[in-house]
Design a protein around this motif. Structure first.
Motif, PDB file in Angstrom:
ATOM      1  N   GLY A   1       3.271   6.077  -4.016  1.00 32.55           N
ATOM      2  CA  GLY A   1       1.970   6.288  -4.637  1.00 32.55           C
ATOM      3  C   GLY A   1       1.428   7.583  -4.098  1.00 32.55           C
ATOM      4  O   GLY A   1       2.027   8.639  -4.296  1.00 32.55           O
ATOM      5  N   ASN A   2       0.343   7.482  -3.351  1.00 28.08           N
ATOM      6  CA  ASN A   2      -0.199   8.699  -2.719  1.00 28.08           C
ATOM      7  C   ASN A   2       0.925   9.481  -2.053  1.00 28.08           C
ATOM      8  O   ASN A   2       1.055  10.688  -2.218  1.00 28.08           O
ATOM      9  CB  ASN A   2      -1.201   8.328  -1.616  1.00 28.08           C
ATOM     10  N   SER A   3       1.711   8.772  -1.242  1.00 25.96           N
ATOM     11  CA  SER A   3       2.836   9.382  -0.523  1.00 25.96           C
ATOM     12  C   SER A   3       4.137   8.817  -1.077  1.00 25.96           C
ATOM     13  O   SER A   3       4.176   7.648  -1.471  1.00 25.96           O
ATOM     14  CB  SER A   3       2.790   9.011   0.961  1.00 25.96           C
TER      15      SER A   3
ATOM     16  N   TYR B   1      -6.088   6.261 -10.497  1.00 23.77           N
ATOM     17  CA  TYR B   1      -4.749   6.676 -10.035  1.00 23.77           C
ATOM     18  C   TYR B   1      -3.716   5.541  -9.928  1.00 23.77           C
ATOM     19  O   TYR B   1      -2.603   5.670 -10.444  1.00 23.77           O
ATOM     20  CB  TYR B   1      -4.842   7.395  -8.673  1.00 23.77           C
ATOM     21  N   ASN B   2      -4.048   4.429  -9.256  1.00 25.35           N
ATOM     22  CA  ASN B   2      -3.014   3.409  -9.004  1.00 25.35           C
ATOM     23  C   ASN B   2      -2.407   2.860 -10.300  1.00 25.35           C
ATOM     24  O   ASN B   2      -1.204   2.621 -10.366  1.00 25.35           O
ATOM     25  CB  ASN B   2      -3.578   2.244  -8.171  1.00 25.35           C
ATOM     26  N   TYR B   3      -3.254   2.670 -11.307  1.00 22.58           N
ATOM     27  CA  TYR B   3      -2.732   2.129 -12.562  1.00 22.58           C
ATOM     28  C   TYR B   3      -2.175   3.241 -13.451  1.00 22.58           C
ATOM     29  O   TYR B   3      -1.257   3.025 -14.241  1.00 22.58           O
ATOM     30  CB  TYR B   3      -3.815   1.329 -13.306  1.00 22.58           C
TER      31      TYR B   3
ATOM     32  N   ILE C   1      -4.871   8.077   3.014  1.00 28.04           N
ATOM     33  CA  ILE C   1      -5.998   8.096   3.935  1.00 28.04           C
ATOM     34  C   ILE C   1      -6.789   6.786   3.857  1.00 28.04           C
ATOM     35  O   ILE C   1      -7.003   6.110   4.870  1.00 28.04           O
ATOM     36  CB  ILE C   1      -6.908   9.309   3.639  1.00 28.04           C
ATOM     37  N   ASP C   2      -7.243   6.433   2.652  1.00 31.26           N
ATOM     38  CA  ASP C   2      -8.089   5.235   2.571  1.00 31.26           C
ATOM     39  C   ASP C   2      -7.293   3.955   2.777  1.00 31.26           C
ATOM     40  O   ASP C   2      -7.830   2.951   3.259  1.00 31.26           O
ATOM     41  CB  ASP C   2      -8.927   5.193   1.276  1.00 31.26           C
ATOM     42  N   ASP C   3      -5.982   3.985   2.461  1.00 31.02           N
ATOM     43  CA  ASP C   3      -5.125   2.834   2.782  1.00 31.02           C
ATOM     44  C   ASP C   3      -5.148   2.605   4.295  1.00 31.02           C
ATOM     45  O   ASP C   3      -5.164   1.457   4.764  1.00 31.02           O
ATOM     46  CB  ASP C   3      -3.668   3.122   2.383  1.00 31.02           C
TER      47      ASP C   3
ATOM     48  N   LEU D   1      -3.049  -2.126  -2.627  1.00 29.44           N
ATOM     49  CA  LEU D   1      -3.877  -0.919  -2.492  1.00 29.44           C
ATOM     50  C   LEU D   1      -3.210   0.307  -3.093  1.00 29.44           C
ATOM     51  O   LEU D   1      -3.663   1.438  -2.872  1.00 29.44           O
ATOM     52  CB  LEU D   1      -4.167  -0.671  -0.995  1.00 29.44           C
ATOM     53  N   GLY D   2      -2.125   0.089  -3.797  1.00 27.36           N
ATOM     54  CA  GLY D   2      -1.406   1.212  -4.410  1.00 27.36           C
ATOM     55  C   GLY D   2      -0.988   0.837  -5.818  1.00 27.36           C
ATOM     56  O   GLY D   2      -1.436  -0.188  -6.369  1.00 27.36           O
ATOM     57  N   PRO D   3      -0.105   1.633  -6.427  1.00 28.03           N
ATOM     58  CA  PRO D   3       0.442   1.259  -7.735  1.00 28.03           C
ATOM     59  C   PRO D   3       1.114  -0.115  -7.647  1.00 28.03           C
ATOM     60  O   PRO D   3       1.555  -0.518  -6.557  1.00 28.03           O
ATOM     61  CB  PRO D   3       1.475   2.365  -7.999  1.00 28.03           C
TER      62      PRO D   3
ATOM     63  N   CYS E   1       0.802  -1.230   0.000  1.00 25.59           N
ATOM     64  CA  CYS E   1       0.000   0.000   0.000  1.00 25.59           C
ATOM     65  C   CYS E   1       0.834   1.279   0.000  1.00 25.59           C
ATOM     66  O   CYS E   1       2.063   1.230   0.082  1.00 25.59           O
ATOM     67  CB  CYS E   1      -0.924  -0.015   1.216  1.00 25.59           C
ATOM     68  N   ASP E   2       0.123   2.405  -0.075  1.00 32.30           N
ATOM     69  CA  ASP E   2       0.775   3.719  -0.171  1.00 32.30           C
ATOM     70  C   ASP E   2       0.067   4.718   0.756  1.00 32.30           C
ATOM     71  O   ASP E   2      -0.504   5.693   0.290  1.00 32.30           O
ATOM     72  CB  ASP E   2       0.750   4.206  -1.634  1.00 32.30           C
ATOM     73  N   PRO E   3       0.084   4.472   2.047  1.00 30.31           N
ATOM     74  CA  PRO E   3      -0.781   5.277   2.939  1.00 30.31           C
ATOM     75  C   PRO E   3      -0.401   6.757   3.016  1.00 30.31           C
ATOM     76  O   PRO E   3       0.728   7.097   3.286  1.00 30.31           O
ATOM     77  CB  PRO E   3      -0.575   4.614   4.310  1.00 30.31           C
TER      78      PRO E   3
ATOM     79  N   ASN F   1     -11.843   4.044  -1.131  1.00 30.01           N
ATOM     80  CA  ASN F   1     -11.631   2.940  -2.081  1.00 30.01           C
ATOM     81  C   ASN F   1     -11.046   1.679  -1.445  1.00 30.01           C
ATOM     82  O   ASN F   1     -11.542   0.572  -1.624  1.00 30.01           O
ATOM     83  CB  ASN F   1     -10.641   3.387  -3.165  1.00 30.01           C
ATOM     84  N   ASP F   2      -9.929   1.879  -0.734  1.00 27.14           N
ATOM     85  CA  ASP F   2      -9.100   0.727  -0.368  1.00 27.14           C
ATOM     86  C   ASP F   2      -9.748  -0.281   0.596  1.00 27.14           C
ATOM     87  O   ASP F   2      -9.523  -1.494   0.443  1.00 27.14           O
ATOM     88  CB  ASP F   2      -7.755   1.216   0.188  1.00 27.14           C
ATOM     89  N   PRO F   3     -10.538   0.169   1.588  1.00 29.04           N
ATOM     90  CA  PRO F   3     -11.127  -0.846   2.485  1.00 29.04           C
ATOM     91  C   PRO F   3     -12.017  -1.844   1.743  1.00 29.04           C
ATOM     92  O   PRO F   3     -12.182  -2.978   2.195  1.00 29.04           O
ATOM     93  CB  PRO F   3     -11.964  -0.022   3.473  1.00 29.04           C
TER      94      PRO F   3
HETATM   95 CA    CA Z   1      -4.034   3.443  -1.943  1.00 28.50          CA
END
Ligand code: CA
Ligand code: BDR
Length: 326
Positions: free
Chosen positions: A37-39, A164-166, A12-14, A122-124, A8-10, A242-244
């Protein structure tokens, strides 16, 4: 017990997804691997530690992985997730937590070759693509691969057609989908078609704070920035989490339904990052993806709320039923 790695890329939703996973007795989260990713990856590592600290689960190991996409330049999503990646909650850094020398990909390789392990991405998909390069047999031994990413009929969130992730690392996403195709395996794609249905509204949040003030306040802290972003950009009251949903689907495969199809990820041009889903079987190719298109919102919310807030199903029904169907 089902062993799981959360990549993952935490985010918020991660973070909400990690909270759900670690409150779920059916799975053993053997490690959290971080991808840019996000971060950026170092910030994602620190944020994972912040969430684990809140949950009292600093025993779960966290490993850092890819710091950039496979070919493109890295574009973070701090505009969506706040300058600290956690909604500008500015939670204190957890002291004494250094990035381990073992990389995320090495950890994945070792765990996957040792026993049956699933991956919830949950991320790229940059870490998984690197795993394909370095240890293809480990990648192919993933028991279940559930990925939050892509979209079928729903519009994108980074371009008219890409999620976003892809979009962030389309070359890695393509390699993952292509490798699965070549090896007669499938990814479970939890895309925007279904995650857009999961909106944490101000009313749900207010009730969450009443049900469990400590966890509710914590979630409010990390999501208020996300609320503002969604209002400004999409005129949504609340925020899409999204992620949950990917974690929930892993836990209960009846939450989502859809169809199987051959799917490829576009890596250039105007549709960069788009998932091209051959739902009509034009290419006559074996399917490499399970594309989810329908979600049972009530079942998702009951799972998420009872577990994250530690409340009884009856209490959850009484307090939240009217709120989650809106
Ligand atoms: Ca994510
Ligand atoms: C995905 O991108 C990120 O912003 C979220 O964490 C989620 O994984 C949604 O497109």
């Amino acid at each position: 017990m089902n062993k799981v790695i959360i990549d993952c890329d935490p985010g918020i939703d991660d973070s909400l997804a990690i909270m759900l996973a670690l409150n779920s007795p059916e799975i053993d989260v053997i490690g959290i691997t971080i991808v840019a990713g996000n971060s950026p990856v170092e910030l994602g590592f620190k944020n994972a530690k912040r969430i684990l600290k809140f949950l009292g689960r600093l025993d779960v190991p966290v490993y850092a992985g890819a710091s950039a996409p496979r070919k493109r330049e890295y574009v973070n999503a701090l505009d969506t997730h706040g300058s600290d990646g956690l909604g500008e909650s500015f939670l204190p850094e957890v002291e004494g937590q250094k990035i381990p020398e073992k990389s995320a990909v090495k950890f994945m390789e070792e765990s996957l070759l040792q026993s049956d392990v699933s991956v919830i991405a949950l991320g790229p998909l940059s870490n998984l693509a690197e795993l394909i390069d370095k240890a293809p047999s480990a990648f192919l031994s993933i028991k279940r691969l559930v990925s939050m990413g892509g979209n079928f009929r729903s519009h994108g969130n980074c371009s008219p057609v890409a999620e976003y992730n892809y979009w962030e690392d389309p070359d890695s996403a393509k390699l993952v989908f292509d490798t699965l195709y070549e090896n007669h395996k499938k990814i479970e794609m939890v895309g925007l078609d279904v995650t857009r249905e999961i909106v944490l509204t101000p009313e749900i949040l207010a009730e969450m704070k009443r049900a469990n003030p400590i966890t509710g306040d914590f979630i409010e802290k990390i999501t208020s920035f996300y609320f503002k972003f969604h209002w400004e950009w999409e005129h949504i009251r609340g925020c899409v989490i999204n992620d949950p949903l990917a974690v929930a689907q892993f836990l209960n495969p009846d939450i989502l339904s859809g169809f199987e199809a051959f799917t490829e990820v576009e890596t250039g041009g105007i549709s960069l990052g788009q998932t091209v889903v051959d739902s009509m079987s034009f290419y006559r190719k074996e399917s490499n993806a399970l594309i989810y298109t329908k979600v049972d919102k009530a079942v998702f919310w009951e799972m998420f709320l009872t577990r994250v807030l530690n409340i009884e199903p009856e209490y959850c029904k009484a307090k939240f039923s009217n709120l989650i169907l809106r």
